[in-house]
Write a protein that holds these residues in place. Structure first.
Motif, short mmCIF file in Angstrom:
data_model
loop_
_atom_site.label_atom_id
_atom_site.label_comp_id
_atom_site.label_asym_id
_atom_site.label_seq_id
_atom_site.Cartn_x
_atom_site.Cartn_y
_atom_site.Cartn_z
N LEU A 182 -19.04 -5.28 -21.09
CA LEU A 182 -20.15 -4.40 -20.72
C LEU A 182 -21.50 -5.05 -20.99
CD1 LEU A 182 -18.71 -1.04 -22.07
CD2 LEU A 182 -18.94 -1.71 -19.69
N GLN A 183 -21.57 -5.87 -22.05
CA GLN A 183 -22.83 -6.55 -22.38
C GLN A 183 -23.27 -7.47 -21.23
OE1 GLN A 183 -24.28 -6.00 -25.46
NE2 GLN A 183 -26.09 -7.19 -24.90
N THR A 184 -22.28 -8.10 -20.58
CA THR A 184 -22.63 -9.03 -19.50
C THR A 184 -23.26 -8.32 -18.32
OG1 THR A 184 -20.46 -8.86 -18.40
CG2 THR A 184 -20.69 -10.51 -20.14
N TYR A 185 -23.04 -7.01 -18.21
CA TYR A 185 -23.57 -6.26 -17.08
C TYR A 185 -24.88 -5.53 -17.40
CZ TYR A 185 -19.28 -6.92 -14.38
OH TYR A 185 -18.23 -7.45 -13.67
N GLU A 186 -25.23 -5.44 -18.68
CA GLU A 186 -26.34 -4.57 -19.07
C GLU A 186 -27.65 -4.98 -18.41
OE1 GLU A 186 -26.66 -4.08 -23.25
OE2 GLU A 186 -24.98 -2.67 -23.35
N ASP A 187 -27.93 -6.29 -18.32
CA ASP A 187 -29.19 -6.75 -17.75
C ASP A 187 -29.03 -7.39 -16.38
OD1 ASP A 187 -30.66 -5.97 -20.03
OD2 ASP A 187 -30.01 -7.78 -21.09
N HIS A 188 -27.87 -7.17 -15.78
CA HIS A 188 -27.63 -7.73 -14.44
C HIS A 188 -28.52 -7.02 -13.43
CE1 HIS A 188 -25.65 -9.11 -10.84
NE2 HIS A 188 -24.85 -9.88 -11.54
N PRO A 189 -29.29 -7.78 -12.61
CA PRO A 189 -30.27 -7.14 -11.72
C PRO A 189 -29.67 -6.27 -10.62
CG PRO A 189 -30.05 -9.49 -11.23
CD PRO A 189 -29.31 -9.24 -12.51
N ARG A 190 -28.39 -6.45 -10.31
CA ARG A 190 -27.80 -5.69 -9.20
C ARG A 190 -26.95 -4.52 -9.66
NH1 ARG A 190 -24.17 -8.76 -5.95
NH2 ARG A 190 -24.42 -7.06 -4.45
N MET B 21 -22.44 -2.32 -7.84
CA MET B 21 -23.63 -3.14 -7.68
C MET B 21 -24.28 -2.89 -6.34
SD MET B 21 -22.45 -6.85 -9.16
CE MET B 21 -21.63 -7.00 -10.74
N GLY B 22 -25.62 -2.97 -6.32
CA GLY B 22 -26.37 -2.82 -5.08
C GLY B 22 -27.37 -3.94 -4.94
N GLU B 23 -28.47 -3.68 -4.24
CA GLU B 23 -29.52 -4.68 -4.12
C GLU B 23 -30.22 -4.84 -5.47
OE1 GLU B 23 -29.81 -6.44 -1.50
OE2 GLU B 23 -28.34 -5.28 -0.36
N ALA B 24 -30.87 -6.01 -5.66
CA ALA B 24 -31.56 -6.29 -6.90
C ALA B 24 -32.66 -5.26 -7.13
CB ALA B 24 -32.16 -7.69 -6.88
N ARG B 25 -32.82 -4.82 -8.38
CA ARG B 25 -33.85 -3.84 -8.72
C ARG B 25 -35.23 -4.48 -8.60
NH1 ARG B 25 -30.01 -2.27 -13.06
NH2 ARG B 25 -31.00 -3.79 -14.41
N PRO B 26 -36.25 -3.72 -8.19
CA PRO B 26 -37.59 -4.28 -8.06
C PRO B 26 -38.06 -4.93 -9.35
CG PRO B 26 -37.48 -2.06 -7.15
CD PRO B 26 -36.19 -2.31 -7.85
N GLY B 27 -38.68 -6.14 -9.21
CA GLY B 27 -39.23 -6.81 -10.36
C GLY B 27 -38.23 -7.70 -11.07
N LEU B 28 -36.95 -7.68 -10.66
CA LEU B 28 -35.93 -8.50 -11.31
C LEU B 28 -35.41 -9.53 -10.32
CD1 LEU B 28 -33.86 -5.80 -13.22
CD2 LEU B 28 -35.56 -7.35 -14.18
N GLN B 29 -35.06 -10.69 -10.82
CA GLN B 29 -34.54 -11.76 -9.97
C GLN B 29 -33.03 -11.86 -10.17
OE1 GLN B 29 -36.49 -13.45 -7.80
NE2 GLN B 29 -38.14 -12.10 -8.45
N ALA B 30 -32.33 -12.14 -9.09
CA ALA B 30 -30.88 -12.29 -9.18
C ALA B 30 -30.52 -13.62 -9.82
CB ALA B 30 -30.27 -12.19 -7.79
#
Length: 243
Positions: free
Chosen positions: A152-160, A234-243
């Motif tokens: 779960l930690q690996t997904y917490e800051d994932h932009p998508r 997962m969807g498109e990258a959140r605004p302000g975050l880079q993939a």
């Protein structure tokens, strides 16, 4: 020991199923009603790998029986295939709501019946093999929770990442981020991972435990762990975050 418990008030249907299954080296037993099935299950909760249940029966219906099984910890993970002569949108929705693994139209054809049964049995047995032995359950439970935390930690800051849900094998959510996912998400997770497991065994000689489904600009990743499912949308990258 019988692999399958057939629950149907029609003797002709029970006999036809028993013969078809026996011709493919699959053993079975029968119950004439939901109440009769519950009596047989109570005698030995671990006796069967799969239940095939008629939707319309006198007394408790097949849908009601499946719902009752899902609410009982002894049978919550027991796979169910519902059978009916009328497969419409309402019946499909009911099957999903009560967590049935499959829906079979009667009268059935062997070429439809046997692959569905074999895939469901293979998935159920693979799930049991991945489960922790009772004497090591406490130790492996802690290890599993640590592994889940790391995952779960690996997904917490994932932009998508949009939504993450961790479920136990009975489908109860243990941790949730983002939007609330449908109550029957565990049924879909189990269906896709079971199917992937069967394909992996037949094509690669090994089980597949993680499944990625892509649709448009979205992805669903299902992690099939010994004690839990983790579903990530997962969807498109959140605004302000880079993939």
């Amino acid at each position: 020991m019988p692999d399958i418990l057939i629950v149907d008030d029609s003797i002709s249907v029970r006999k036809a199923l028993e013969i078809t299954l026996r011709n493919h080296s699959i053993s079975s037993a029968s119950a004439v009603s939901a109440e009769h099935a519950l009596e047989q299950l109570a005698q030995d909760p671990g006796a069967y790998d799969l239940l095939m249940i008629d939707v319309i029966m006198p007394g408790k219906s097949g849908v009601e029986l499946c719902e009752q099984l899902r609410a009982d910890p002894r049978y919550a993970a027991l796979p169910v295939i519902l059978m009916t002569g009328n497969v419409d949108d309402e019946v499909k929705a009911q099957a999903q709501q009560v967590g049935a693994e499959g829906l079979l139209k009667k009268p059935f054809r062997s070429e439809e019946l046997i692959p569905l049964v074999q895939a469901t049995l293979t998935g159920a047995r693979a799930g049991r093999q991945r489960a922790a032995p009772p004497e090591e359950e406490g130790k492996l439970g802690k290890e599993a929770l640590t592994a889940l935390s790391d995952l779960l930690q690996t997904y917490e800051d994932h932009p998508r990442v949009r939504d993450v849900v961790m479920l136990d094998r009975q489908g109860q959510p243990l941790r949730q981020t983002g939007n609330v996912l449908p109550e029957n998400i565990q049924m879909f997770a189990r269906f896709f991972t079971n199917t992937a497991g069967v394909l992996g065994q037949q094509m690669l000689g090994e089980d597949i435990q993680d499944v990625t489904i892509r649709y448009g600009g979205h992805e669903m990743v299902i992690h099939n762990l010994p004690e839990h499912f983790v579903v990530v949308l997962m969807g498109e990258a959140r605004p302000g975050l880079q993939a």
